[in-house]
Design a protein around this motif. Sequence first.
Motif, mmCIF file in Angstrom:
data_model
loop_
_atom_site.group_PDB
_atom_site.id
_atom_site.type_symbol
_atom_site.label_atom_id
_atom_site.label_comp_id
_atom_site.label_asym_id
_atom_site.label_seq_id
_atom_site.Cartn_x
_atom_site.Cartn_y
_atom_site.Cartn_z
ATOM 1 N N ALA A 1 -43.152 54.845 -34.909
ATOM 2 C CA ALA A 1 -43.857 54.728 -33.637
ATOM 3 C C ALA A 1 -43.125 55.484 -32.533
ATOM 4 C CB ALA A 1 -44.015 53.258 -33.258
ATOM 5 N N ASP A 2 -41.791 55.445 -32.543
ATOM 6 C CA ASP A 2 -41.012 56.176 -31.535
ATOM 7 C C ASP A 2 -41.215 57.679 -31.669
ATOM 8 O OD1 ASP A 2 -40.006 53.767 -30.644
ATOM 9 O OD2 ASP A 2 -38.221 53.884 -31.907
ATOM 10 N N ASP B 1 -49.193 55.310 -31.413
ATOM 11 C CA ASP B 1 -47.859 54.705 -31.460
ATOM 12 C C ASP B 1 -47.929 53.194 -31.287
ATOM 13 O OD1 ASP B 1 -48.208 54.311 -28.737
ATOM 14 O OD2 ASP B 1 -46.573 55.591 -28.106
ATOM 15 N N ALA C 1 -46.788 50.687 -34.176
ATOM 16 C CA ALA C 1 -45.751 49.709 -33.819
ATOM 17 C C ALA C 1 -46.169 48.292 -34.204
ATOM 18 C CB ALA C 1 -45.454 49.786 -32.324
ATOM 19 N N SER D 1 -40.933 48.437 -35.028
ATOM 20 C CA SER D 1 -40.723 49.187 -33.793
ATOM 21 C C SER D 1 -39.291 48.965 -33.324
ATOM 22 C CB SER D 1 -41.708 48.750 -32.709
ATOM 23 O OG SER D 1 -41.544 47.382 -32.408
ATOM 24 N N GLY E 1 -38.459 51.048 -28.012
ATOM 25 C CA GLY E 1 -39.810 51.591 -28.094
ATOM 26 C C GLY E 1 -40.577 51.472 -26.801
#
Length: 285
Positions: A35-36, A92, A96, A101, A105
């Motif tokens: 997600a990052d 994202d 997440a 996550s 984040g």
Amino acid sequence: MIDPDTQADWVPESADDGAGDDAQDMPLSMRLSIADTLTLGNATCGFMAVYFTTTGILIPHLTGSDESGMARHSAATTVILMLMAAVFDLFDGLVARKLRSSPMGAELDNLSDLISFGLAPAYFVLVYGMVADDAHQRVSALAAIVVLLAVVLRLARFSCVTLKDGMFQGMPSPFGALTVVSIVLLELPFVPTLLAIVGVAWLMVSRVEYPKPRGVLAVAMLGWIVAAMGLLAAWAFDAPGGKLLLQTGCALQVVLGAVIPLFATARRVNTFRGNRREARAAQLP
């Protein structure tokens, strides 16, 4: 110490193992999740939007080249990059929730949103004020600052205020950024353009509730983004009816930005009235 077999420096086994496990011993706060990575893609798109606005619109205007003005290809590329940033921002959050996550984040998301949906559209408005024939540069700069500060305040409030699940307070910054650039691309007279931009900035810091893009709404949002990219591409390559299609899409974006608050306000008023009726009914003997 010297290893008797190889005559080489000998390192204790425990020290060697420790060096090999540095990655595993890295604090969780320093590890990037999937997600990052998507969030960093959001920030990259925002930065590149500023780059194309500068190189394709502002510099040709300042140098007096044939490409001066709101060059179609560069303007379309800039807005497509903002749309791509919105796609990254959409996914994202979904990733997440499904996967792990990282602790940073949320901070990465706010910083990336500030670049893509704060700086990039504000800079677009600023450049519009410099290249448009009927615009006033200083007033446009003030409007750009208003947009940027609205996004800053909205993101800061989002980090501090806890709302009920499934709702945003104030127009989400991706939606606000796309509405701002849609207003500019409509090529309306300067004063209505300025007032509409300030109105969008006000909606971003307002207390109007907006639904979060989840489920069917997320699919609809993704479909709208893809359609908008198609409209921008048709306009950029001067396809037959491309300008009319683009203006229709921009007008629809602006109408959605105005209608959603009205529906949210009407729903809030109806809820308030319903609660009053229930309270009065409970007081009756």
